[in-house]
Design a protein around this motif. Sequence first.
Motif, short mmCIF file in Angstrom:
data_model
loop_
_atom_site.label_atom_id
_atom_site.label_comp_id
_atom_site.label_asym_id
_atom_site.label_seq_id
_atom_site.Cartn_x
_atom_site.Cartn_y
_atom_site.Cartn_z
N LEU A 47 0.82 -1.21 0.00
CA LEU A 47 0.00 0.00 0.00
C LEU A 47 0.86 1.26 0.00
N ASP A 48 1.84 1.32 0.91
CA ASP A 48 2.72 2.48 0.99
C ASP A 48 4.00 2.03 1.69
N TRP A 49 5.07 1.90 0.92
CA TRP A 49 6.31 1.37 1.48
C TRP A 49 6.91 2.30 2.52
N ARG A 50 6.65 3.60 2.40
CA ARG A 50 7.20 4.55 3.37
C ARG A 50 6.59 4.34 4.75
N LEU A 51 5.29 4.15 4.78
CA LEU A 51 4.63 3.91 6.06
C LEU A 51 5.01 2.54 6.62
N ALA A 52 5.21 1.57 5.74
CA ALA A 52 5.66 0.25 6.19
C ALA A 52 7.05 0.33 6.82
N ALA A 53 7.93 1.14 6.23
CA ALA A 53 9.26 1.32 6.80
C ALA A 53 9.18 2.01 8.16
N ALA A 54 8.27 2.97 8.29
CA ALA A 54 8.10 3.64 9.58
C ALA A 54 7.57 2.68 10.64
N MET A 55 6.65 1.81 10.23
CA MET A 55 6.13 0.81 11.16
C MET A 55 7.23 -0.15 11.60
N ALA A 56 8.06 -0.57 10.65
CA ALA A 56 9.16 -1.48 10.99
C ALA A 56 10.16 -0.81 11.92
N ALA A 57 10.30 0.51 11.81
CA ALA A 57 11.26 1.23 12.67
C ALA A 57 10.82 1.24 14.13
N ILE A 113 9.54 -1.33 15.69
CA ILE A 113 9.65 -2.68 16.26
C ILE A 113 10.78 -2.77 17.29
N PRO A 114 12.01 -2.25 17.02
CA PRO A 114 13.06 -2.35 18.05
C PRO A 114 12.68 -1.67 19.36
N LEU A 115 12.04 -0.50 19.28
CA LEU A 115 11.64 0.19 20.51
C LEU A 115 10.62 -0.63 21.28
N LEU A 116 9.65 -1.19 20.58
CA LEU A 116 8.65 -2.02 21.24
C LEU A 116 9.28 -3.27 21.84
N HIS A 117 10.25 -3.83 21.15
CA HIS A 117 10.91 -5.04 21.65
C HIS A 117 11.68 -4.75 22.93
N VAL A 118 12.42 -3.65 22.95
CA VAL A 118 13.21 -3.30 24.14
C VAL A 118 12.29 -3.04 25.33
N THR A 119 11.22 -2.29 25.10
CA THR A 119 10.28 -1.99 26.19
C THR A 119 9.60 -3.26 26.70
N TYR A 120 9.26 -4.14 25.78
CA TYR A 120 8.62 -5.40 26.18
C TYR A 120 9.56 -6.25 27.02
N ARG A 121 10.82 -6.36 26.59
CA ARG A 121 11.78 -7.16 27.35
C ARG A 121 12.01 -6.57 28.74
N TRP A 122 12.08 -5.24 28.81
CA TRP A 122 12.28 -4.60 30.12
C TRP A 122 11.09 -4.85 31.04
N SER A 123 9.89 -4.70 30.52
CA SER A 123 8.69 -4.87 31.36
C SER A 123 8.55 -6.31 31.84
N THR A 124 8.80 -7.27 30.96
CA THR A 124 8.67 -8.67 31.38
C THR A 124 9.76 -9.06 32.38
N ALA A 125 10.98 -8.52 32.20
CA ALA A 125 12.05 -8.83 33.15
C ALA A 125 11.75 -8.24 34.52
N ALA A 126 11.19 -7.04 34.54
CA ALA A 126 10.86 -6.41 35.82
C ALA A 126 9.79 -7.20 36.57
N VAL A 127 8.79 -7.66 35.85
CA VAL A 127 7.73 -8.43 36.49
C VAL A 127 8.23 -9.81 36.89
N ALA A 128 9.14 -10.39 36.10
CA ALA A 128 9.66 -11.73 36.42
C ALA A 128 10.42 -11.71 37.74
#
Length: 362
Positions: free
Chosen positions: A152-162, A164-179
Amino acid sequence: MIRQLIRVLGADQIRPMRSHAIAVTIYAALQGTAFALLVPVLRALLDSDEEGAARWLGVLGAVTAATCVAYYVQAKQGFATAVSSTGALYRRFGDRLAQLSVGWFSEARLGPLTRLATAGVGEINTLFAHALQPLITSIVSPLTVLVVMLFLDWRLAAAMAATIPLLHVTYRWSTAAVARTDEVVDEAIAQANNRIFEFAQSQPVIRAFGRAQKENDWLDEAMTEQHDIGRRRLRRTTVARGAFGVTVQLSITALIAFTTMLALRGTVDAAQLIALAVLLVRFSEPVVALSEAGGALRMVRHRLNQMDEIFQTPSLPEPTAPRSPADAGIELSGVRFRYPGAPEMAETAEAPRPHSSSTGST
Protein backbone atom coordinates in the motif's frame (compact mmCIF):
# COMPACT_ATOMS: atom_id res chain seq x y z
CA MET A 1 10.58 -23.54 26.00
CA ILE A 2 9.01 -25.88 23.44
CA ARG A 3 11.51 -28.62 24.23
CA GLN A 4 10.96 -28.11 27.93
CA LEU A 5 7.21 -28.32 27.43
CA ILE A 6 7.61 -31.61 25.55
CA ARG A 7 9.85 -33.01 28.30
CA VAL A 8 7.27 -32.17 30.94
CA LEU A 9 4.09 -33.16 29.09
CA GLY A 10 5.50 -36.10 27.17
CA ALA A 11 6.10 -36.83 23.50
CA ASP A 12 2.51 -37.99 22.98
CA GLN A 13 1.36 -34.37 23.32
CA ILE A 14 3.43 -33.11 20.38
CA ARG A 15 0.75 -33.70 17.75
CA PRO A 16 -2.11 -31.83 19.51
CA MET A 17 0.24 -28.97 20.44
CA ARG A 18 1.42 -28.62 16.85
CA SER A 19 -2.12 -28.74 15.48
CA HIS A 20 -3.26 -26.09 17.91
CA ALA A 21 -0.33 -23.80 17.09
CA ILE A 22 -1.01 -24.12 13.35
CA ALA A 23 -4.71 -23.36 13.84
CA VAL A 24 -3.92 -20.26 15.90
CA THR A 25 -1.42 -19.05 13.30
CA ILE A 26 -3.99 -19.41 10.52
CA TYR A 27 -6.52 -17.49 12.58
CA ALA A 28 -4.03 -14.71 13.31
CA ALA A 29 -3.06 -14.40 9.64
CA LEU A 30 -6.71 -14.18 8.61
CA GLN A 31 -7.33 -11.54 11.27
CA GLY A 32 -4.43 -9.45 9.99
CA THR A 33 -5.72 -9.83 6.44
CA ALA A 34 -9.17 -8.65 7.53
CA PHE A 35 -7.58 -5.59 9.14
CA ALA A 36 -5.67 -4.82 5.95
CA LEU A 37 -8.79 -5.12 3.77
CA LEU A 38 -10.25 -2.14 5.61
CA VAL A 39 -7.98 0.11 3.53
CA PRO A 40 -9.44 -0.63 0.06
CA VAL A 41 -12.98 -0.72 1.47
CA LEU A 42 -12.69 2.69 3.13
CA ARG A 43 -10.83 4.19 0.21
CA ALA A 44 -13.53 3.10 -2.23
CA LEU A 45 -16.25 4.46 0.05
CA LEU A 46 -14.52 7.81 0.49
CA ASP A 47 -13.95 8.05 -3.27
CA SER A 48 -17.69 7.35 -3.85
CA ASP A 49 -16.81 4.21 -5.78
CA GLU A 50 -19.87 2.15 -4.92
CA GLU A 51 -19.02 -0.74 -7.22
CA GLY A 52 -15.47 -1.02 -5.91
CA ALA A 53 -16.65 -0.67 -2.32
CA ALA A 54 -19.18 -3.47 -2.80
CA ARG A 55 -16.54 -5.70 -4.36
CA TRP A 56 -14.01 -5.12 -1.59
CA LEU A 57 -16.72 -5.39 1.04
CA GLY A 58 -17.59 -8.83 -0.29
CA VAL A 59 -13.96 -9.90 -0.02
CA LEU A 60 -13.81 -8.49 3.51
CA GLY A 61 -16.97 -10.38 4.44
CA ALA A 62 -15.55 -13.65 3.13
CA VAL A 63 -12.28 -13.19 5.01
CA THR A 64 -14.17 -12.22 8.17
CA ALA A 65 -16.30 -15.36 7.94
CA ALA A 66 -13.18 -17.46 7.47
CA THR A 67 -11.64 -15.72 10.48
CA CYS A 68 -14.66 -16.59 12.63
CA VAL A 69 -14.45 -20.23 11.58
CA ALA A 70 -10.72 -20.31 12.25
CA TYR A 71 -11.27 -18.78 15.68
CA TYR A 72 -13.83 -21.44 16.57
CA VAL A 73 -11.55 -24.24 15.39
CA GLN A 74 -8.49 -23.00 17.27
CA ALA A 75 -10.49 -22.32 20.45
CA LYS A 76 -11.96 -25.82 20.37
CA GLN A 77 -8.54 -27.35 19.78
CA GLY A 78 -7.06 -25.22 22.54
CA PHE A 79 -9.48 -26.43 25.19
CA ALA A 80 -9.19 -30.03 24.00
CA THR A 81 -5.40 -29.82 24.17
CA ALA A 82 -5.56 -28.25 27.62
CA VAL A 83 -7.80 -31.03 28.94
CA SER A 84 -5.67 -33.84 27.51
CA SER A 85 -2.40 -32.25 28.63
CA THR A 86 -3.77 -31.70 32.14
CA GLY A 87 -4.49 -35.39 32.57
CA ALA A 88 -1.15 -36.36 31.06
CA LEU A 89 0.75 -33.94 33.28
CA TYR A 90 -0.96 -35.12 36.46
CA ARG A 91 -0.16 -38.74 35.61
CA ARG A 92 3.46 -38.00 34.77
CA PHE A 93 3.85 -35.77 37.81
CA GLY A 94 2.43 -38.41 40.15
CA ASP A 95 4.56 -41.16 38.63
CA ARG A 96 7.63 -38.98 38.94
CA LEU A 97 7.02 -38.22 42.61
CA ALA A 98 6.65 -41.94 43.27
CA GLN A 99 10.13 -42.50 41.82
CA LEU A 100 11.85 -40.01 44.14
CA SER A 101 13.44 -41.01 47.42
CA VAL A 102 11.75 -40.21 50.71
CA GLY A 103 14.64 -37.96 51.70
CA TRP A 104 13.90 -35.64 48.78
CA PHE A 105 10.60 -34.57 50.35
CA SER A 106 12.13 -32.17 52.83
CA GLU A 107 10.24 -29.54 54.77
CA ALA A 108 11.57 -26.78 52.53
CA ARG A 109 10.08 -28.46 49.45
CA LEU A 110 6.69 -29.13 50.97
CA GLY A 111 5.20 -25.69 50.31
CA PRO A 112 6.45 -25.25 46.71
CA LEU A 113 5.53 -28.84 45.87
CA THR A 114 1.99 -28.37 47.15
CA ARG A 115 1.55 -25.19 45.14
CA LEU A 116 3.00 -26.83 42.04
CA ALA A 117 0.72 -29.86 42.33
CA THR A 118 -2.39 -27.71 42.74
CA ALA A 119 -2.16 -24.37 40.97
CA GLY A 120 1.01 -25.08 39.00
CA VAL A 121 -0.44 -27.79 36.76
CA GLY A 122 -3.41 -25.61 35.89
CA GLU A 123 -1.20 -22.61 35.17
CA ILE A 124 0.92 -24.63 32.76
CA ASN A 125 -2.10 -25.81 30.81
CA THR A 126 -3.57 -22.31 30.55
CA LEU A 127 -1.00 -21.93 27.77
CA PHE A 128 -3.28 -23.89 25.44
CA ALA A 129 -6.64 -22.70 26.72
CA HIS A 130 -5.95 -18.97 27.07
CA ALA A 131 -2.36 -17.81 26.54
CA LEU A 132 -1.19 -19.22 23.21
CA GLN A 133 -3.89 -17.61 21.07
CA PRO A 134 -3.33 -13.98 22.17
CA LEU A 135 0.43 -14.52 22.11
CA ILE A 136 0.55 -15.72 18.51
CA THR A 137 -2.13 -13.27 17.41
CA SER A 138 -0.25 -10.31 18.87
CA ILE A 139 2.74 -11.22 16.69
CA VAL A 140 1.32 -12.71 13.48
CA SER A 141 -1.52 -10.21 12.96
CA PRO A 142 0.71 -7.09 13.09
CA LEU A 143 3.26 -8.78 10.84
CA THR A 144 0.50 -9.54 8.34
CA VAL A 145 -0.57 -5.90 8.42
CA LEU A 146 3.05 -4.86 7.93
CA VAL A 147 3.42 -7.08 4.86
CA VAL A 148 0.21 -5.70 3.36
CA MET A 149 1.39 -2.17 4.11
CA LEU A 150 4.43 -2.79 1.91
CA PHE A 151 2.10 -2.98 -1.08
CA LEU A 152 0.00 0.00 0.00
CA ASP A 153 2.72 2.48 0.99
CA TRP A 154 6.31 1.37 1.48
CA ARG A 155 7.20 4.55 3.37
CA LEU A 156 4.63 3.91 6.06
CA ALA A 157 5.66 0.25 6.19
CA ALA A 158 9.26 1.32 6.80
CA ALA A 159 8.10 3.64 9.58
CA MET A 160 6.13 0.81 11.16
CA ALA A 161 9.16 -1.48 10.99
CA ALA A 162 11.26 1.23 12.67
CA THR A 163 9.05 1.06 15.78
CA ILE A 164 9.65 -2.68 16.26
CA PRO A 165 13.06 -2.35 18.05
CA LEU A 166 11.64 0.19 20.51
CA LEU A 167 8.65 -2.02 21.24
CA HIS A 168 10.91 -5.04 21.65
CA VAL A 169 13.21 -3.30 24.14
CA THR A 170 10.28 -1.99 26.19
CA TYR A 171 8.62 -5.40 26.18
CA ARG A 172 11.78 -7.16 27.35
CA TRP A 173 12.28 -4.60 30.12
CA SER A 174 8.69 -4.87 31.36
CA THR A 175 8.67 -8.67 31.38
CA ALA A 176 12.05 -8.83 33.15
CA ALA A 177 10.86 -6.41 35.82
CA VAL A 178 7.73 -8.43 36.49
CA ALA A 179 9.66 -11.73 36.42
CA ARG A 180 11.92 -10.57 39.25
CA THR A 181 8.86 -9.73 41.31
CA ASP A 182 7.25 -13.09 40.57
CA GLU A 183 10.24 -14.94 42.02
CA VAL A 184 9.94 -13.00 45.28
CA VAL A 185 6.19 -13.65 45.42
CA ASP A 186 6.64 -17.39 44.88
CA GLU A 187 9.22 -17.53 47.64
CA ALA A 188 6.88 -15.69 50.01
CA ILE A 189 4.01 -18.04 49.16
CA ALA A 190 6.24 -21.06 49.74
CA GLN A 191 7.34 -19.70 53.12
CA ALA A 192 3.73 -19.06 54.12
CA ASN A 193 2.72 -22.57 53.06
CA ASN A 194 5.58 -24.06 55.04
CA ARG A 195 4.55 -22.04 58.07
CA ILE A 196 0.96 -23.28 57.76
CA PHE A 197 2.05 -26.92 57.51
CA GLU A 198 4.42 -26.52 60.43
CA PHE A 199 1.71 -24.85 62.50
CA ALA A 200 -0.78 -27.64 61.75
CA GLN A 201 1.67 -30.48 62.38
CA SER A 202 2.95 -29.02 65.64
CA GLN A 203 -0.43 -28.48 67.28
CA PRO A 204 0.06 -31.11 70.03
CA VAL A 205 3.40 -29.61 71.06
CA ILE A 206 2.15 -26.03 70.80
CA ARG A 207 -0.86 -26.73 73.01
CA ALA A 208 1.13 -28.79 75.49
CA PHE A 209 3.66 -26.00 76.11
CA GLY A 210 1.23 -23.09 75.87
CA ARG A 211 2.85 -21.46 72.82
CA ALA A 212 -0.33 -21.04 70.78
CA GLN A 213 -0.30 -17.23 70.87
CA LYS A 214 3.34 -16.92 69.84
CA GLU A 215 2.95 -19.41 67.01
CA ASN A 216 -0.15 -17.54 65.85
CA ASP A 217 1.90 -14.35 65.72
CA TRP A 218 4.57 -16.02 63.58
CA LEU A 219 1.91 -17.36 61.24
CA ASP A 220 0.33 -13.91 60.98
CA GLU A 221 3.71 -12.39 60.16
CA ALA A 222 4.22 -14.85 57.29
CA MET A 223 0.74 -14.17 55.90
CA THR A 224 1.20 -10.41 56.23
CA GLU A 225 4.54 -10.55 54.45
CA GLN A 226 2.97 -12.52 51.61
CA HIS A 227 0.20 -9.92 51.34
CA ASP A 228 2.66 -7.02 51.28
CA ILE A 229 4.80 -8.66 48.61
CA GLY A 230 1.68 -9.31 46.54
CA ARG A 231 0.80 -5.61 46.69
CA ARG A 232 4.30 -4.63 45.58
CA ARG A 233 3.99 -7.10 42.72
CA LEU A 234 0.72 -5.51 41.65
CA ARG A 235 2.27 -2.04 41.61
CA ARG A 236 5.31 -3.13 39.60
CA THR A 237 3.19 -5.10 37.16
CA THR A 238 0.95 -2.08 36.61
CA VAL A 239 3.95 0.17 35.96
CA ALA A 240 5.59 -2.32 33.59
CA ARG A 241 2.47 -2.96 31.55
CA GLY A 242 1.64 0.73 31.55
CA ALA A 243 5.08 1.56 30.19
CA PHE A 244 4.64 -0.89 27.32
CA GLY A 245 1.15 0.40 26.56
CA VAL A 246 2.37 4.00 26.52
CA THR A 247 5.20 3.03 24.17
CA VAL A 248 2.73 1.40 21.78
CA GLN A 249 0.44 4.43 21.81
CA LEU A 250 3.34 6.82 21.25
CA SER A 251 4.49 4.71 18.31
CA ILE A 252 1.03 4.75 16.76
CA THR A 253 0.78 8.50 17.31
CA ALA A 254 4.12 8.99 15.57
CA LEU A 255 2.98 6.82 12.65
CA ILE A 256 -0.26 8.77 12.27
CA ALA A 257 1.68 12.04 12.40
CA PHE A 258 4.02 10.70 9.71
CA THR A 259 1.03 9.73 7.55
CA THR A 260 -0.48 13.19 8.03
CA MET A 261 2.80 14.78 6.98
CA LEU A 262 2.76 12.73 3.79
CA ALA A 263 -0.81 13.86 3.12
CA LEU A 264 0.10 17.53 3.66
CA ARG A 265 2.91 17.17 1.15
CA GLY A 266 0.44 15.80 -1.37
CA THR A 267 1.95 12.33 -1.66
CA VAL A 268 -1.07 10.68 -0.01
CA ASP A 269 -4.66 11.68 -0.72
CA ALA A 270 -7.21 12.27 2.02
CA ALA A 271 -9.11 9.04 1.42
CA GLN A 272 -5.98 6.94 1.71
CA LEU A 273 -4.92 8.92 4.78
CA ILE A 274 -8.12 8.03 6.63
CA ALA A 275 -7.93 4.40 5.55
CA LEU A 276 -4.30 4.06 6.64
CA ALA A 277 -5.05 5.76 9.96
CA VAL A 278 -7.78 3.20 10.67
CA LEU A 279 -5.39 0.40 9.77
CA LEU A 280 -2.75 1.78 12.13
CA VAL A 281 -5.24 1.82 14.99
CA ARG A 282 -6.18 -1.78 14.28
CA PHE A 283 -2.47 -2.59 14.11
CA SER A 284 -1.99 -1.40 17.68
CA GLU A 285 -4.68 -3.55 19.30
CA PRO A 286 -2.95 -6.96 19.08
CA VAL A 287 0.38 -5.34 19.96
CA VAL A 288 -1.06 -3.97 23.21
CA ALA A 289 -2.35 -7.46 24.03
CA LEU A 290 1.23 -8.74 23.83
CA SER A 291 1.96 -7.40 27.31
CA GLU A 292 -0.78 -9.44 28.95
CA ALA A 293 0.05 -12.49 26.85
CA GLY A 294 3.69 -12.15 27.82
CA GLY A 295 2.73 -12.14 31.49
CA ALA A 296 0.84 -15.40 31.07
CA LEU A 297 3.74 -16.89 29.14
CA ARG A 298 6.17 -15.84 31.86
CA MET A 299 4.04 -17.57 34.48
CA VAL A 300 3.92 -20.75 32.38
CA ARG A 301 7.69 -20.68 31.88
CA HIS A 302 8.27 -20.32 35.61
CA ARG A 303 6.06 -23.31 36.38
CA LEU A 304 7.72 -25.31 33.64
CA ASN A 305 11.13 -24.61 35.18
CA GLN A 306 9.90 -25.88 38.53
CA MET A 307 8.30 -28.95 36.99
CA ASP A 308 11.31 -29.68 34.79
CA GLU A 309 13.60 -29.50 37.82
CA ILE A 310 11.60 -32.30 39.42
CA PHE A 311 11.73 -34.38 36.24
CA GLN A 312 15.50 -33.86 36.05
CA THR A 313 16.02 -34.99 39.67
CA PRO A 314 17.68 -38.44 39.86
CA SER A 315 15.12 -41.06 40.76
CA LEU A 316 15.36 -43.66 43.50
CA PRO A 317 17.74 -46.46 42.44
CA GLU A 318 16.00 -49.67 41.50
CA PRO A 319 17.50 -53.15 41.17
CA THR A 320 18.07 -54.46 37.69
CA ALA A 321 16.49 -57.77 38.64
CA PRO A 322 13.83 -57.10 41.30
CA ARG A 323 12.51 -59.98 43.35
CA SER A 324 9.10 -60.51 44.87
CA PRO A 325 9.15 -60.57 48.71
CA ALA A 326 8.54 -63.93 50.31
CA ASP A 327 7.05 -62.39 53.46
CA ALA A 328 6.86 -59.10 55.36
CA GLY A 329 10.26 -59.49 57.01
CA ILE A 330 13.20 -57.13 56.43
CA GLU A 331 16.85 -58.01 55.97
CA LEU A 332 19.37 -55.19 56.42
CA SER A 333 22.71 -55.45 54.65
CA GLY A 334 25.30 -52.67 54.72
CA VAL A 335 22.82 -50.07 55.99
CA ARG A 336 24.14 -46.90 57.64
CA PHE A 337 22.19 -44.33 59.62
CA ARG A 338 22.96 -40.63 59.71
CA TYR A 339 21.11 -37.46 60.56
CA PRO A 340 21.59 -34.51 58.16
CA GLY A 341 24.83 -32.76 59.06
CA ALA A 342 25.83 -35.41 61.60
CA PRO A 343 28.47 -38.15 61.36
CA GLU A 344 27.44 -41.62 60.34
CA MET A 345 26.34 -44.09 62.96
CA ALA A 346 27.64 -47.60 63.18
CA GLU A 347 26.86 -49.94 60.34
CA THR A 348 24.12 -52.43 61.05
CA ALA A 349 24.81 -56.09 61.26
CA GLU A 350 23.58 -58.30 58.49
CA ALA A 351 20.67 -59.99 60.19
CA PRO A 352 17.06 -60.58 59.20
CA ARG A 353 14.29 -58.77 61.02
CA PRO A 354 11.18 -60.93 61.06
CA HIS A 355 7.80 -59.37 60.56
CA SER A 356 5.74 -58.23 63.57
CA SER A 357 8.92 -57.62 65.57
CA SER A 358 10.66 -54.53 66.99
CA THR A 359 14.34 -53.72 66.73
CA GLY A 360 16.38 -50.99 68.39
CA SER A 361 19.96 -49.79 67.89
CA THR A 362 22.28 -47.82 70.13
